[in-house]
Structure formats: structure tokens, C-alpha cells
Design an enzyme around this catalytic site. Structure first.
Site, PDB file in Angstrom:
ATOM      1  N   LYS A 158       0.864  -1.183   0.000  1.00  0.00           N
ATOM      2  CA  LYS A 158       0.000   0.000   0.000  1.00  0.00           C
ATOM      3  C   LYS A 158       0.900   1.232   0.000  1.00  0.00           C
ATOM      4  O   LYS A 158       1.958   1.237   0.649  1.00  0.00           O
ATOM      5  CB  LYS A 158      -0.897  -0.021   1.228  1.00  0.00           C
ATOM      6  CG  LYS A 158      -2.007   1.022   1.232  1.00  0.00           C
ATOM      7  CD  LYS A 158      -2.864   0.861   2.492  1.00  0.00           C
ATOM      8  CE  LYS A 158      -4.005   1.860   2.532  1.00  0.00           C
ATOM      9  NZ  LYS A 158      -4.848   1.687   3.750  1.00  0.00           N
ATOM     10  N   SER A 181      -9.662   1.625   2.787  1.00  0.00           N
ATOM     11  CA  SER A 181      -8.772   2.399   1.952  1.00  0.00           C
ATOM     12  C   SER A 181      -7.717   1.555   1.223  1.00  0.00           C
ATOM     13  O   SER A 181      -7.087   2.062   0.295  1.00  0.00           O
ATOM     14  CB  SER A 181      -8.061   3.453   2.804  1.00  0.00           C
ATOM     15  OG  SER A 181      -7.258   2.829   3.786  1.00  0.00           O
ATOM     16  N   SER A 206      -9.738  -0.822   6.998  1.00  0.00           N
ATOM     17  CA  SER A 206      -9.206  -0.613   5.648  1.00  0.00           C
ATOM     18  C   SER A 206      -8.483  -1.805   5.021  1.00  0.00           C
ATOM     19  O   SER A 206      -8.157  -1.766   3.839  1.00  0.00           O
ATOM     20  CB  SER A 206      -8.257   0.589   5.641  1.00  0.00           C
ATOM     21  OG  SER A 206      -9.007   1.770   5.670  1.00  0.00           O
TER      22      SER A 206
END
Lengths: 474, 485
Positions: free
Chosen positions: B74, B149, B173
Site C-alpha cells: 500500500k 482504503s 481498511s
């Protein structure tokens, strides 16, 4: 001086003498190349987190102890949020709600009377970076960012610039002796702000508070406060009101100058720092920090005066910490402290100053110094002898006895030898002997001089005096 | 030959026997990523460096099961020399000068970082649509969101580009996008994985998590990244353990709780029915499943908003245009640097959260809101701990709906929090939670179940998850490929 009662409070920031910074492993140093003592944590890089330097906690415990503060055993850190380029994260990690120390005091002496200056609280925080303004540009040096600080806040309990000065001098002495900070105001490792307000009567509430920031020396703190009292008095005399404000002291103008007026209270959006868990101070941690605390000035003063050193010399020793520490090595011995302090402050200090050395850099071992003081104190060595052999004592790996033998000063306490010389001088100077017997004191001095000449100054004057009188009075 | 679709043990064997090299794996990963380009899973690809590293590994001894395997990160995980943007304009040219602790750990295992995956800007959002680089698309239906996210990592794992990804989970997330894309996503216990080098959103909630296509690989990846880190004071000092150790064991006698709130009508029927089916399977295999009430669990979104936005407003203050990242030129004065840089650099959602967070910490509000939220959160954590006195694990749906359309309106700022209503409590209590796919809805979109464990009991979560995975034996490749469990 004024129709008003002044109330003075002082806030002091002190940089702690640690090896590394408070929240990162960068070195804590002064005077290095700009931005050479920094890492990603100090620079507030994304993703970095603070660590916590235990040395800081240790020193803060010591400081709290020295300042007679209560110590909070469960504490946390807080974020103080504000935007300014000297602050890499745009928040400063400090202790807003749980300062490590609180409710303490420092005792000072004002006009011979003891007075306690009360400490509201002392907390731990990180220093900001140093900014230098060059025209329209600002340069930032993050070497100082993250240097550990303690902030010490007094209650509004002082009444004059003089009291503030005495408090700061005492504070400086205490923190220096506690090995907490080197307290160099000129290098910024000790910084003081003063709060001053006036009121007409002690029954009135406190008047409008004015903060004076960044005062460059202790004597200027006194001056700044006095000037500020004067300035506020004039305003009040003229019924002029003024707002809470921050000023700075300009020592060239010898006056305080307005920096900013406080419109509303600052909103720092304090909240507990989530990156640092609660710090629990265990009793053992506190006692171990306190146990290796160096002896403080007041205790030294008491010991010195009780062992016969006069107050002037006691204070001189305390002002020269390495000599005081050296002397303290002998507290548990029967050493004659008076004689020892004379030697340390006299010939040894002169030598050290001349050679620009510290006492620990010399060859003076504890045994040697003990022996030296003993021999001076029991008249084995005269003050002239001492001067003669001192360089050898400090520079050579020899015992005092070896040095004495080498210099041929072994004759001096041999009273039979002295007696011979005395008799010789008496028989050589019949006129003087007669003068003495006629009551002329000057004659005695002359005869003494002759004997000292014969012994090349190597004889103990008291011994000579005793023998001479005895022989003359026969 | 598609090596990355083999079982991990087989890949490892081929590497050991030098029948393939890490270069084959890296090239295959980039081919996959290229063929799935329209999914927009990545912000930055690390092609040159990944190939260089793969070549360097060719002569190296294959010393562990993760050796030579590509992994996606990420884009809020700091990588030295590799652009790290947090999907924000303010960092779109930011090349870090250090590695996050997890990155150091992956490198120590000789894993190969393939690229930086898409996400919501600074992890603020639940659909990855706040990304400055555009939203990733769901491999099951390109009209749908991948969730957020950690939408990019979920997308690339679900699309079978790579076996592994790391995400971050502040309020669901990792688990929520895993649920929307049909993969396994673990948010470990707070403190299990070092946060050093994870760009902070809400420090007291953030935790790096593992995202994989199956349970076993997830546990293997977690093995590689856990541990006390001197650089993160909130990381926990725990004995080393093998998170795969309970995988494949039976579940007879296991005691499982289902919070009533998790099965209330806020959850869509198809999802509830699937969860009920799984509960039956568990009961038929000797587990006890009971419904419980957990106090405060229905209030966690409010608590989360206060804590997360308060902390975020402070954490994001460092992006000021002075030391790194975007900096607007020709400012009038220092305040102008801040205004211009932050006004242009941050997106709307980030600005909204900074403003709300600043308000929540302002003056007396800190006491009224933030401190109170912390104290209720503490009570809630105790409620969870009480449940774990009687039960081994807690289960329930991961999300209230399946993935919705990319063009659904974004005008209700509360919606993105409501997407996470079932996953947020786990962050608030600091517990480990995992998403395991349990089926599909009538539109063939994945449905996920959440398994919550007591603190530091990730192994027990993998235990149950592996059992469910084996029992359901779902076909989880969006392109219809075979399972390889």
C-alpha cells in the site's frame, strides 16, 4: 520605588546534558555543522515515530528531586499543535497534563532572610530547531530539534527583579551540580522568561500580566523586570490600561520592547501523544536516579564551614566545581580541610590557571594530596617549601617523601639541627641580642631573618620562633 | 506457464531446484499487472529495481518459503528510493530516504517489492475513490469499487497479479476491501506489527495488515512482519510464534460468539443468510455458536470519527511544504506557504477530516470529545475482553453490503464511515480481525465474514478461517481459475 506591588513569576527552559536527543538517537551536541546532528525522526519525515530516551527521564527525576518537587509516577506526553517552521512535525511533544514534577521549591536568601520560591511544575519537552533570518529568507538548523528540555515554572511568588535573579542563580547552581544541564545561558542551554504584573494592594487580584521573553543573562533578567515594573507603574499612574502581552528585553536600549499583544488565549489543541505509551516510574527507578545524584552546593557549604573553611573560601570552592569535587574525595578522612582548601584555592589553582589544566589532568593522586596537606598542616612543609615542590608534585609520579628527599628539605623539623643554627646566629649577633633584651621587638625579627637565611627558608617559622625565644630567654 | 498460480510450496520447490528463478516470477507479476492495467491497482511500479533484485537473487540460496516472491505494498508504507505518495498530490513527488520496518523485514526474507498500490488519500475513505490517482476497480466487476482504503492491494491480490500485499487498517481498511474483492485480509492486534514507516493517519488505531488469496499464505506473510521494534514504542514484545500452527486442525469444542448488532437489519439479507449458513456448518462440525450483546459496539463509528480525525489533524500537520513534498512557489510569507501548499496538496476528504479533527481538539472540545471518546473506547475494549472469557472467537459479517458502484454519489461524508460500521469496533478495541470470503451475492460479488480474536490470538483466527476456507471451497479467481489451496 513604586506605589505598586509587583508580582513576578519565572519560567526557565534548561537543555539536558544527555548523550542523544529525547525522541531519536541523534547526538545531542552544540556548535556542530548545521543539520549534521539530525535524522528522519528529527526532521519529522512521514512514517517516523518517537522513541524515548531513558536518560532524560533519569535526569528529570534528579531535577525534580533537587527542586523538592513531588514526582508523578504515571505520566504521559502530549502534543502541542502549532504551525511554525522551527517545529518539524508542526506539533511539539511536551507534558501538558502530567508534568513529571510538581509542588516544589527552591530556597534563596534575600537580605539575610531565607525565602522559598515555589515551583508550580516542571515538565519534559523537546527543543525546537534554530532559525536564522537572512533578509527575506529563513535558514533552519535542526541540530537543536529534539534536544531534551525541562521547563521549570514558578508560582507568581516573587516581588522583584532581585529575587528573580537570586532564584535563577540558585537554580543554575543546583542544576549544574545535579549534572542535569551545563546551564550556559550564552549557548542557550538555559533560557528564562519572566512574567510581571502590578497591583495597588496585596488584597487586589493580580494585575495584567506581561511576559518578557528571551532574556540573555541572569543580570538582564533583573534589569528587565525592574524596567518593566517601572514602565507599568508609569502607565498605571497615568490610568492607562494595557493588554496582556509578550515583550522582549533589549539590553542596548535597556528597556523592554513589545513583541505581540495576546488577543485570545492560544489554542494548542493539546491531546495525549498516541505514539508514546504511558510512562510508569517504578520506585527502584526513582531511587536509583536519586542515589547517584552528586552532592548539592548547600550540603557542601555546610560540610566545608563545619570543617573550618571560612564562608568566602567555601563559596570559592563551590564556584569551582572540579576543586570542590576533588576535595569531597576526602570527606571521610581526617584531612585538615582548612589547610586543604588553602592549598587548592592558592598554589594549586594558580598552577592550574597558568597551565590551563584541570586537577584531574595532573599527577596529584589522592594519597599524594592527603600526604601533602598533612605535611603542611603539621609543619613538616613550610609554605615556601610547598611553592618549591608544587610543580614536581603535580607533574611527577613521585611520592611527597621522594620529592622532599630529592629537594633536600629533610632538615627542617630536626630541632637539634635548628638549635645549632639558632645558637650560631645568637653568638654571631650580640648587638641584636642586647637590643632584644632591651625590649626592642625589631631585633627578634632580624634574628629570625638571619636564621631563615641560614636554613635557606627551609625551616618552620613557628619552630624557629619557639627555639629562638627559649634560647634568648635562658 | 503461470507459476504464480501454483501452490506456494510448489513455487518454493521449483525455486530451490533452480527450475525457475525469481526473475520468472517478477516478469510474470508485471505481465499480470499489465494485463490488468485498467484495474488501476498501482500508483507506482518498481519494475527496474524489482528485476535487478530478482537477478541478484538468482545465485542466492532459497532460504525461506517467501524467497523471491513478489509483493505489493500500500502506498502509505515508506520505501527507500521508491516513490511513496499516500495517493496524495502533496506527496506525488516524494521519494523517501529510509525503509519502513516491515519493508526491512520483507527484504530480509528476500521478497521483491513489485510496486506501490493505490488507496484512499492518506487512507481516508472506504472506496479508494479519494485517491489523487483515481480509484482502483473491482476485478469481479469493473463498475464496482474495490473498497478502501486498501483498495489497490485488494485489487491486485484478487486479480491474481501477485500472491501478497500489505495494507493498513485504521477503521477496517484491510478487511473491508478484502471482503469486497473476495480475498483474505488480516488486521493484526494493535502493536503486533511495527508502525515505523507507515505514514500515520490515526496513530492509536493504525495497524499494517496482510492481504492474500488464501489463509495459509496470509499466516506465512504475518510470520515475516511481526515483532517488537525499538523504533515503535507501541509495538508489543511477544515471543516468536508460527501463525500457521493451528491451520487444518478441527474445530470441535470451539466456542464462538456472534454479536447481535452484527446480525441486525443494518446488514443486507443476502449477507446475513450466508453468515447463517456458515454458522450451521460450524455447528455441524462441533463448534458452539451463541449470540451475545456487546455494549457500545453500535456507537463505535462516532467514537472512531472523534479519535481518528483528531489524531489525523495533528499527524498531517507535517505536510507543510517546507522539508519535503509539494511546496508552492512565490509565497508572500510563511503562512502563505502553508495555505497554498495544503490547499492545493490535499483533497477534499482529507481537508474535511483535518478541519473536523482540529475542531474536535480545539479548546475545551478535547476534553468533551477526544478524552471522552478514549475513555468509552477503554470501556468497550473491556466489554470485548469479557466476551473472550467465555468464547474463543467472535464472528459476523465484515460489511453491511457488497461492493457498490464506482459512480455512486460521494456527497454524504458519513457514508464512508457507515461502510465500516462492522469493522471499526475491532480497531477501537485493538484486537485482531480477519476477513474470509464465504460466498457471493446474487450479482456474483464476494461476501466476506469477519473473525475477531482476543488480543494476540491471530493463530486461533487462522485456525477457524482455514476450516471455513476448506469447508466452503469457493472458486475465488475472478477470471475463473482453479483454487490452489
Amino acid at each position: 520605588m513604586s506605589n505598586y506591588f509587583a508580582t513576578v513569576g519565572v519560567e526557565v527552559h534548561v537543555e539536558l546534558k544527555t548523550n542523544t536527543k529525547i525522541f531519536s538517537n541523534s547526538l545531542n551536541g552544540y556548535g556542530e555543522m548545521a543539520n549534521s546532528l539530525t535524522n528522519v525522526v528529527d526532521l519529522g519525515y512521514p512514517g517516523t515515530l518517537p522513541t524515548l530516551n531513558e536518560e532524560v527521564i533519569n535526569l528529570a527525576i534528579k531535577a525534580a528531586t533537587i527542586l523538592n518537587c513531588k514526582i508523578r509516577k504515571k505520566m504521559h506526553f502530549d502534543r502541542k499543535n502549532y504551525f511554525y517552521p522551527d517545529n518539524s512535525k508542526n506539533y511539539q511533544i511536551t507534558q501538558a497534563r502530567t508534568p513529571i514534577g510538581y509542588d516544589g521549591y527552591v530556597e534563596i536568601e534575600v537580605n539575610g532572610e531565607k525565602k522559598k520560591i515555589f515551583i508550580e511544575e516542571m515538565h519534559i519537552e523537546e527543543d525546537t530547531c534554530k532559525s536564522a533570518h537572512r533578509g527575506s529568507k529563513t535558514l533552519l538548523d535542526f541540530n537543536r530539534a529534539g534536544v531534551p528540555l525541562i521547563e521549570i515554572v514558578t508560582k507568581p511568588c516573587m516581588t522583584s527583579g532581585e529575587e528573580a535573579k537570586l532564584y535563577l542563580e540558585k537554580l543554575k547552581e543546583l542544576l549544574f551540580y545535579g549534572n542535569i544541564s551545563d546551564c550556559k545561558i550564552e549557548e542557550g542551554s538555559m533560557r528564562a522568561d519572566a512574567n510581571v504584573s502590578l497591583r495597588s494592594s496585596l488584597d487586589d487580584p493580580f494585575g495584567t500580566k506581561v511576559e518578557i521573553k528571551n532574556i540573555g543573562s541572569i543580570s538582564n533578567v533583573k534589569l528587565a523586570i525592574e524596567k518593566e515594573i517601572e514602565r507599568q507603574s508609569k502607565l498605571l499612574d497615568n490610568n492607562e490600561s494595557f493588554k496582556e502581552q509578550t515583550r522582549r528585553f533589549d539590553d542596548k536600549l535597556n528597556d523592554t520592547i513589545l513583541m505581540r499583544v495576546k488577543e485570545t488565549g492560544n489554542d494548542y489543541r493539546y491531546f495525549p501523544e498516541p505514539d508514546i505509551p504511558y510512562v510508569i516510574l517504578k520506585d527502584e527507578m526513582i531511587s536509583s536516579a536519586i542515589s547517584d545524584l552528586a552532592m548539592l552546593p548547600d550540603e557542601r557549604r555546610n560540610i566545608y564551614t563545619s570543617r573550618g573553611i571560612n564562608i568566602v573560601n567555601a563559596n570559592k570552592l563551590i564556584a569551582n566545581r572540579s576543586l570542590s569535587d576533588y576535595l569531597n574525595n576526602f570527606i571521610d578522612t581526617d584531612m585538615d580541610f582548612k589547610e586543604a582548601s588553602n592549598i587548592l584555592l592558592g598554589d594549586i589553582s594558580a598552577y592550574l590557571n597558568r597551565e590551563d589544566k584541570e586537577i584531574i589532568d595532573t599527577k596529584l593522586t589522592n594519597d599524594k594530596f592527603y600526604d601533602l596537606v598533612k605535611k603542611v598542616s603539621d609543619n613538616t612543609l613550610t609554605s615556601k617549601n610547598l611553592k618549591d615542590i608544587l610543580v614536581k608534585v603535580l607533574e611527577e609520579d613521585k611520592t611527597i617523601d621522594e620529592i622532599i628527599a630529592e629537594c633536600g628539605i629533610s632538615n627542617i623539623t630536626d630541632s637539634s639541627m635548628l638549635e645549632e643554627i639558632v645558637q650560631k646566629v645568637i653568638s654571631d649577633n650580640p648587638d641584636s641580642v642586647n637590643d632584644y633584651k632591651a625590649g626592642k621587638d625589631r631585633a627578634l625579627k632580624y634574628l629570625m631573618g638571619q636564621i631563615m637565611k641560614e636554613t635557606k627558608g627551609g625551616a618552620n617559622p613557628k619552630l624557629v620562633n619557639d627555639i629562638l625565644k627559649r634560647e634568648l630567654n635562658k | 506457464m503461470k507459476y504464480l498460480s501454483l501452490k506456494i510450496e510448489e513455487i518454493n520447490k521449483l525455486l530451490k531446484e533452480k527450475k525457475i528463478t525469481p526473475v520468472d516470477l517478477v516478469e510474470e507479476a508485471f505481465e499480470n499487472i499489465d494485463s490488468n492495467k485498467e484495474l488501476n491497482a498501482y500508483i507506482t511500479l518498481n519494475k527496474e529495481e524489482a528485476l535487478r533484485k530478482a537477478r541478484e537473487l538468482e545465485d542466492r540460496e532459497v532460504d525461506n518459503i517467501l524467497f523471491g516472491l513478489p509483493i505489493a505494498l500500500k502506498d502509505n508504507i515508506i520505501t527507500k528510493g521508491l516513490r511513496t505518495t499516500c495517493a496524495s498530490h502533496i506527496l506525488d513527488n516524494f521519494i523517501p530516504i529510509y525503509d519502513a520496518t516491515v519493508v526491512e523485514k520483507l527484504k530480509a526474507k528476500n521478497m521483491i517489492i513489485i510496486g506501490k498500490a493505490n488507496m484512499d488519500e492518506f487512507a481516508m475513505g472506504s472506496s479508494s475513490r479519494t485517491s489523487y490517482f483515481g480509484a482502483p476497480k473491482n476485478p469481479w466487476n469493473k463498475e464496482k469499487i474495490s473498497g478502501g482504503s486498501s483498495g489497490g492491494p485488494a485489487t491486485t491480490v484478487a486479480a491474481r497479479d501477485v500472491l501478497f500485499a500489505l495494507g493498513s487498517d485504521t477503521g477496517g481498511s484491510v478487511r473491508q476491501p478484502s471482503s469486497y474483492t473476495g480475498i483474505v485480509g488480516m488486521k493484526p492486534t494493535y502493536g503486533r506489527v511495527s508502525r515505523y514507516g507507515l505514514v500515520a493517519f490515526a496513530s492509536s488505531l493504525d495497524q499494517i495488515g496482510t492481504m492474500t488469496k488464501n489463509v495459509y499464505e496470509n499466516a506465512l506473510l504475518l510470520n515475516a512482519i511481526v515483532g517488537k521494534d525499538e523504533k515503535d514504542l507501541t509495538s508489543a514484545n511477544k515471543e516468536e510464534e508460527d501463525f500457521t500452527r493451528l491451520i487444518g486442525k478441527d474445530i470441535k469444542g470451539m466456542k464462538i460468539a456472534v454479536p447481535n448488532f452484527f446480525m441486525s437489519d443494518i446488514v443486507n439479507n443476502e449477507i446475513r443468510d450466508k453468515v447463517k449458513e456458515v454458522i450451521k456448518v460450524l455447528e455441524n462440525n462441533g463448534a458452539t455458536v451463541e449470540f451475545v450483546d456487546i455494549k457500545y459496539i453500535d456507537n463505535t463509528v462516532t467514537l472512531y470519527q472523534i479519535i481518528a480525525m483528531g489524531e489525523a489533524s495533528s499527524n498531517l500537520a507535517r505536510f507543510d511544504g517546507i522539508r519535503y513534498g509539494l511546496s508552492k512557489e512565490n509565497p508572500k510569507d510563511i503562512d502563505d506557504v502553508y495555505y497554498k501548499t495544503r490547499a492545493e496538496g490535499f483533497g477534499e476528504e482529507v481537508k474535511r477530516r483535518i478541519m473536523v479533527g482540529s475542531y474536535l481538539l480545539s479548546g475545551e472540545n478535547a476534553k468533551i470529545y477526544y478524552n471522552k471518546a478514549l475513555s468509552i473506547r477503554d470501556d468497550m475494549r473491556k466489554e470485548f475482553i469479557n466476551v473472550f472469557k467465555d468464547y474463543d472467537l467472535i464472528i459476523g459479517p465484515t460489511t453491511t453490503t457488497t461492493a457498490y458502484n464506482l459512480d455512486d454519489p460521494m456527497d454524504d461524508p458519513k457514508k464512508s464511515f457507515m461502510d465500516d460500521v462492522l469493522v471499526i469496533p475491532v480497531n477501537m478495541a485493538g484486537l485482531p480481525g480477519l476477513n474470509i470470503p464465504i460466498g457471493f451475492d446474487s450479482n456474483n460479488m464476494p461476501i466476506g465474514m469477519q473473525i475477531i480474536g482476543n488480543a494476540f490470538e491471530e493463530a486461533e483466527i487462522y485456525h477457524l478461517a482455514s476450516f471455513i476456507e476448506k469447508e466452503l471451497n469457493l472458486k475465488l479467481d475472478p477470471k475463473g481459475g482453479e483454487n490452489n489451496e
